[in-house]
Design an enzyme around this catalytic site. Structure first.
Site, PDB file in Angstrom:
ATOM      1  N   PRO A 209      47.597  48.023  38.749  1.00  0.00           N
ATOM      2  CA  PRO A 209      46.858  48.499  37.572  1.00  0.00           C
ATOM      3  C   PRO A 209      45.734  49.440  37.999  1.00  0.00           C
ATOM      4  O   PRO A 209      44.676  49.013  38.445  1.00  0.00           O
ATOM      5  CB  PRO A 209      46.311  47.208  36.955  1.00  0.00           C
ATOM      6  N   ASP A 384      42.925  50.019  42.633  1.00  0.00           N
ATOM      7  CA  ASP A 384      43.782  48.929  42.190  1.00  0.00           C
ATOM      8  C   ASP A 384      42.892  47.808  41.653  1.00  0.00           C
ATOM      9  O   ASP A 384      42.154  47.180  42.417  1.00  0.00           O
ATOM     10  CB  ASP A 384      44.623  48.446  43.374  1.00  0.00           C
ATOM     11  N   HIS A 385      42.964  47.572  40.353  1.00  0.00           N
ATOM     12  CA  HIS A 385      42.051  46.608  39.727  1.00  0.00           C
ATOM     13  C   HIS A 385      42.317  45.169  40.187  1.00  0.00           C
ATOM     14  O   HIS A 385      41.480  44.283  39.973  1.00  0.00           O
ATOM     15  CB  HIS A 385      42.148  46.698  38.199  1.00  0.00           C
ATOM     16  N   ARG A 386      43.451  44.927  40.818  1.00  0.00           N
ATOM     17  CA  ARG A 386      43.714  43.596  41.357  1.00  0.00           C
ATOM     18  C   ARG A 386      42.851  43.314  42.576  1.00  0.00           C
ATOM     19  O   ARG A 386      42.596  42.156  42.911  1.00  0.00           O
ATOM     20  CB  ARG A 386      45.191  43.460  41.748  1.00  0.00           C
ATOM     21  N   ALA A 387      42.417  44.393  43.254  1.00  0.00           N
ATOM     22  CA  ALA A 387      41.682  44.234  44.510  1.00  0.00           C
ATOM     23  C   ALA A 387      40.258  44.741  44.439  1.00  0.00           C
ATOM     24  O   ALA A 387      39.390  44.287  45.199  1.00  0.00           O
ATOM     25  CB  ALA A 387      42.425  44.969  45.631  1.00  0.00           C
TER      26      ALA A 387
END
Length: 412
Positions: A209, A384-387
């Protein structure tokens, strides 16, 4: 005998194309010799021999694509070389003929291939990647050029000599020619680099994302600083430094201060990288490659300048090694030289962020109640919005802005 297989030359490689064979059947091979040039998903790379011997058999012709692990040649003691001078014979070798009968094969097989063979009609001329690029630029037909390199290989000097003669001939067709689909459309097959780039970046957009943060940075002082620095470096016999070199160094410094951006997403964990290895995107004729400047935070701006130019040059010639394109922890893509003011880049997995750099433009701003012209550079962070959280990315850009607006801190 030793079976030579299509090797895995990159971490994402699934298949490879035999671009050119550098050795002929019957040639003596020493450990470390270049046997062939192989087009991978990243670049044109050299296949080196791991053993001594004689190249007895070529199993895969130039231009063929095969999966990794596929046998492509046989290395032996030379006893089998006379029976095989070309890949994939049309029929098995005939049995020995009686003394009274003329032997059917010796006229074609016993002697080694000449150093400068004449290409068969339709055969792809052997040429270095640089020679092919120069030939395309100058409109020289490779099929009409006599190679003077090893094994009759066409080198740059041959192309330049041909171009200096009479009217240049039409360029040679590419290995994968365009096919006319209709009067208005032609179909251009993808090479390995574009195939894998398309696959990986599609996966990146689908799985990671992305979010985007843009900063407008006043680089007026940076431009003046660079001019002054280059005067000093040249006076001392050093290299010239570009704005991009200063950006690379500033990014490395900002990552050292913001290690939460120098990460990768690992499913149920985050991988925080202790080393700062910056990938710097380079456009080549057949796609895009990303040479990596390792430990960029520990290198001076002039060291970064020298390494960037040297690796970019070899990237365009297809001469980068695997370890020079692997291990990146963060990437930079600069399209400022094309006049692009601002853009968003797609993250290069498994990294968690990439910085897109535009061109510095003169803009009017208000300073102390007066209108003044300043040079403004826009950069966009894709993360990357996950990280990486938005605040973490914002803090990184704030740090980077401070460094570029007060450039003495970049080299301090």
């Amino acid at each position: 005998m030793t079976e030579i297989q299509m090797p895995r030359l990159s971490d994402t490689m699934e298949e490879g194309v035999i671009s050119t064979w550098q050795k002929k059947v019957g040639d003596q091979v020493s450990r470390g010799d270049v046997l062939a040039e192989i087009e991978t998903d990243k670049a044109l790379m050299e296949l080196e021999a791991y053993d001594d011997g004689v190249l007895e058999k070529i199993l895969v012709e130039e231009g063929a694509t095969v999966p990794i692990g596929t046998p492509i040649a046989i290395l032996g003691d030379g006893s089998g070389a006379a029976a095989q001078t070309a890949p994939a014979p049309a029929a098995p070798a005939p049995a020995p003929a009686p003394a009274a009968e003329p032997a059917p094969a010796p006229a074609a097989a016993p002697t080694p291939v000449p150093a400068a063979p004449v290409a068969e009609p339709g055969a792809k001329p052997k040429a270095s990647p640089l020679a092919r690029a120069v030939a395309k630029e100058k409109g020289v037909d490779l099929a009409a050029v006599q190679g003077t390199g090893p094994g009759g290989r066409i080198i740059r000097a041959d192309i330049e000599a041909a171009a200096a003669q009479s009217t240049p001939v039409a360029p040679a067709p590419a290995a994968a020619p365009a096919v006319a689909v209709s009067e208005d459309v032609e179909e251009i097959p993808l090479n390995n680099i574009r195939k894998v780039t398309a696959k990986r970046l599609t996966e990146s957009k689908q799985q990671a994302p992305h979010f985007y943060l843009t900063s407008a940075i006043d680089v007026t002082d940076l431009v003046a600083f660079r001019a002054n620095l280059n005067e000093r470096l040249q006076a001392a016999g050093g290299p010239k430094v570009s704005i991009n070199d200063l950006v690379v160094k500033a990014v490395a410094t900002a990552l050292r201060a913001n290690p939460s951006v120098n990460v990768s997403f690992g499913g149920d964990k985050l991988l925080r990288h202790k080393r700062i290895n910056l990938g710097v995107a380079v456009a080549i004729e057949n796609g895009l490659v990303v040479p990596v400047i390792k430990d960029a935070d520990r290198k001076s701006v002039s060291e970064i300048a020298v390494e960037s130019r040297e690796k970019a040059g070899r990237a365009r010639e297809g001469k980068l090694k695997l370890d020079e394109m692997s291990g990146g922890t963060f990437s930079i893509s600069n399209l400022g030289m094309f006049g692009i003011e601002q853009f968003s880049a797609v993250i290069n997995p498994p990294e968690a962020a990439i910085l897109a750099v535009g061109a510095a433009r003169d803009e009017v701003q208000v300073r102390d109640g007066e209108f003044v012209a300043r040079k403004i550079l826009r950069v966009t962070l894709s993360a990357d919005h996950r990280a990486v959280d938005g605040a973490v990315g914002a803090a990184f850009l704030q740090q980077l802005t401070g460094l570029l607006e007060d450039p003495i801190r970049i080299i301090a």
